[in-house]
Design a protein around this motif. Structure first.
Motif, mmCIF file in Angstrom:
data_model
loop_
_atom_site.group_PDB
_atom_site.id
_atom_site.type_symbol
_atom_site.label_atom_id
_atom_site.label_comp_id
_atom_site.label_asym_id
_atom_site.label_seq_id
_atom_site.Cartn_x
_atom_site.Cartn_y
_atom_site.Cartn_z
ATOM 1 N N VAL A 59 34.359 5.415 25.105
ATOM 2 C CA VAL A 59 33.533 6.500 24.572
ATOM 3 C C VAL A 59 34.255 7.204 23.426
ATOM 4 O O VAL A 59 33.680 7.455 22.356
ATOM 5 C CB VAL A 59 33.180 7.510 25.684
ATOM 6 C CG1 VAL A 59 32.452 8.722 25.101
ATOM 7 C CG2 VAL A 59 32.328 6.836 26.760
ATOM 8 N N ALA A 60 35.530 7.505 23.639
ATOM 9 C CA ALA A 60 36.313 8.190 22.596
ATOM 10 C C ALA A 60 36.449 7.312 21.358
ATOM 11 O O ALA A 60 36.343 7.805 20.223
ATOM 12 C CB ALA A 60 37.694 8.549 23.139
ATOM 13 N N ALA A 61 36.669 6.002 21.553
ATOM 14 C CA ALA A 61 36.811 5.086 20.416
ATOM 15 C C ALA A 61 35.510 4.994 19.624
ATOM 16 O O ALA A 61 35.520 4.954 18.377
ATOM 17 C CB ALA A 61 37.235 3.711 20.908
ATOM 18 N N THR A 62 34.378 4.970 20.317
ATOM 19 C CA THR A 62 33.077 4.904 19.637
ATOM 20 C C THR A 62 32.831 6.169 18.832
ATOM 21 O O THR A 62 32.324 6.120 17.709
ATOM 22 C CB THR A 62 31.953 4.696 20.666
ATOM 23 O OG1 THR A 62 32.217 3.499 21.425
ATOM 24 C CG2 THR A 62 30.600 4.560 19.986
ATOM 25 N N TRP A 63 33.192 7.311 19.408
ATOM 26 C CA TRP A 63 33.023 8.576 18.699
ATOM 27 C C TRP A 63 33.896 8.621 17.442
ATOM 28 O O TRP A 63 33.432 9.032 16.370
ATOM 29 C CB TRP A 63 33.364 9.731 19.634
ATOM 30 C CG TRP A 63 33.368 11.091 18.994
ATOM 31 C CD1 TRP A 63 34.446 11.883 18.750
ATOM 32 C CD2 TRP A 63 32.230 11.805 18.504
ATOM 33 N NE1 TRP A 63 34.071 13.044 18.142
ATOM 34 C CE2 TRP A 63 32.702 13.035 17.981
ATOM 35 C CE3 TRP A 63 30.864 11.540 18.458
ATOM 36 C CZ2 TRP A 63 31.861 13.981 17.412
ATOM 37 C CZ3 TRP A 63 30.010 12.492 17.896
ATOM 38 C CH2 TRP A 63 30.510 13.690 17.386
ATOM 39 N N ARG A 64 35.139 8.179 17.557
ATOM 40 C CA ARG A 64 36.027 8.165 16.388
ATOM 41 C C ARG A 64 35.514 7.177 15.327
ATOM 42 O O ARG A 64 35.589 7.453 14.126
ATOM 43 C CB ARG A 64 37.449 7.782 16.813
ATOM 44 C CG ARG A 64 38.183 8.861 17.608
ATOM 45 C CD ARG A 64 39.679 8.556 17.685
ATOM 46 N NE ARG A 64 39.923 7.275 18.364
ATOM 47 C CZ ARG A 64 40.114 7.137 19.665
ATOM 48 N NH1 ARG A 64 40.090 8.214 20.451
ATOM 49 N NH2 ARG A 64 40.349 5.955 20.196
ATOM 50 N N GLN A 65 35.014 6.026 15.772
ATOM 51 C CA GLN A 65 34.478 5.031 14.850
ATOM 52 C C GLN A 65 33.318 5.606 14.051
ATOM 53 O O GLN A 65 33.227 5.405 12.839
ATOM 54 C CB GLN A 65 34.022 3.801 15.641
ATOM 55 C CG GLN A 65 33.451 2.673 14.783
ATOM 56 C CD GLN A 65 32.964 1.515 15.640
ATOM 57 O OE1 GLN A 65 33.036 1.552 16.868
ATOM 58 N NE2 GLN A 65 32.451 0.474 14.996
ATOM 59 N N TRP A 66 32.432 6.324 14.743
ATOM 60 C CA TRP A 66 31.271 6.901 14.061
ATOM 61 C C TRP A 66 31.704 8.021 13.102
ATOM 62 O O TRP A 66 31.204 8.124 11.984
ATOM 63 C CB TRP A 66 30.284 7.450 15.094
ATOM 64 C CG TRP A 66 29.040 8.013 14.484
ATOM 65 C CD1 TRP A 66 27.993 7.322 13.961
ATOM 66 C CD2 TRP A 66 28.732 9.406 14.320
ATOM 67 N NE1 TRP A 66 27.037 8.184 13.490
ATOM 68 C CE2 TRP A 66 27.465 9.473 13.695
ATOM 69 C CE3 TRP A 66 29.386 10.588 14.656
ATOM 70 C CZ2 TRP A 66 26.858 10.681 13.398
ATOM 71 C CZ3 TRP A 66 28.778 11.799 14.357
ATOM 72 C CH2 TRP A 66 27.525 11.838 13.728
ATOM 73 N N GLN A 67 32.656 8.844 13.540
ATOM 74 C CA GLN A 67 33.121 9.933 12.677
ATOM 75 C C GLN A 67 33.818 9.413 11.421
ATOM 76 O O GLN A 67 33.709 10.020 10.345
ATOM 77 C CB GLN A 67 34.085 10.830 13.455
ATOM 78 C CG GLN A 67 33.422 11.792 14.416
ATOM 79 C CD GLN A 67 34.430 12.782 14.978
ATOM 80 O OE1 GLN A 67 35.504 12.380 15.441
ATOM 81 N NE2 GLN A 67 34.104 14.060 14.948
#
Length: 297
Positions: A59-67
């Protein structure tokens, strides 16, 4: 050919989805919106728990990827995720209605033609190329729909609506390549829950009464855990290694198993026109997936 764990995972996922009509029929008599409401809610709760227990890094990796993505990509991902949530909700609602109110055959036919419809939409909307045999398969699919429509127009129209909503869903998700699919599905179900809450009365859903109905909660829990989250996990596990083309071929197990259930388990019957139409669509599926090798000069 020896089957790997990933092959077995994909097989298990599509076999599970093929048996989906059985527990769904246990809820015949309930409004489609009521079933949909609790399938979405319980699936969302399960996914949130799973992410919280073992997928917080994803979840954290997906959020960072999108940001970290460019502004245009962020907008595309946002709109595609939101549209996907609407289309998936619509598809689930329509499929529940078709299986419980029309026939299992109609639901099975929808997912049998769905990959071919997806290819056609990919050509029309995304400019993807199609081989000659794939165009022939599309023509045969159209013929099968015409044959079914001549005998039972309502059935073929409902099948086409179900197939188109899922095909559009798949097309809308093409822009989300590289993102964790399970995380995005959780976001989509969260949006679907926000969408369905104010619309619950219009869809025939009665949440308060549903929470007091043990049978509904038990079967909806089975649909959510055993027929939604589990096969999704298995499918994603398989896609980590297997080519999408291999998984795409195995996908046809889902409607084929449902067809067998329609005739052998649910006791449905097919007219001569329907039998011919099913034969034509099976031929189109085989033709669509054939890869012709060019001979060396």
């Amino acid at each position: 050919m020896k089957l790997s764990r990933h092959h077995l995972a994909a097989l298990a996922a599509f076999l599970i989805w093929g048996f989906f009509p059985i527990p769904l029929r246990w809820l015949t008599g309930y409004a489609s919106g009521q079933i949909l409401f609790f399938r979405i809610l319980l699936s969302l709760l399960l996914l949130v728990v799973l992410h919280g227990l073992g997928r917080r890094a994803a979840v954290a990796a997906t959020w960072r990827q999108w940001q970290a993505a460019p502004a245009r990509e962020r907008r595309q991902v946002g709109w595609s995720t939101a549209l996907g949530g609407i289309l998936l909700t619509s598809n689930w609602l329509l499929f529940i209605y078709v299986v419980n109110e029309v026939s299992v055959q109609a639901g099975s036919f929808a997912y049998l033609i769905c990959p071919i419809l997806t290819a056609l939409l990919g050509f029309l909307l995304l400019g993807e190329k199609l081989r000659a045999n794939q165009w022939a398969a599309i023509g045969l699919s159209a013929l099968s729909c015409a044959l079914l429509g001549a005998g039972e127009l309502r059935t073929v129209l409902m099948s086409l609506v179900v197939a188109f909503t899922y095909a559009f869903y798949l097309i809308s998700q093409r822009r989300l390549q590289g993102y964790d699919r399970l995380v995005l599905l959780t976001v989509q179900l969260g949006l679907a829950a926000l969408l369905i809450l104010p619309l619950a009365p219009l869809l025939g859903a009665r949440p308060l009464a549903g929470f007091q109905d043990g049978h509904l909660l038990l079967v909806a829990g089975l649909l959510s855990a055993g027929f939604t989250v589990l096969p999704l996990f298995l499918n994603l596990y398989a896609l980590n290694v297997l080519p999408s083309g291999t998984v795409g071929i195995l996908m046809y197990l889902n409607p084929l198993v449902s067809f067998v259930l329609a005739f052998l388990y649910f006791g449905e019957r097919a007219s001569v026109e329907q039998a011919v139409a099913y034969g034509v669509i099976l031929l189109s599926v085989v033709l669509y997936n054939v890869v012709f090798q060019r001979r060396a000069p």
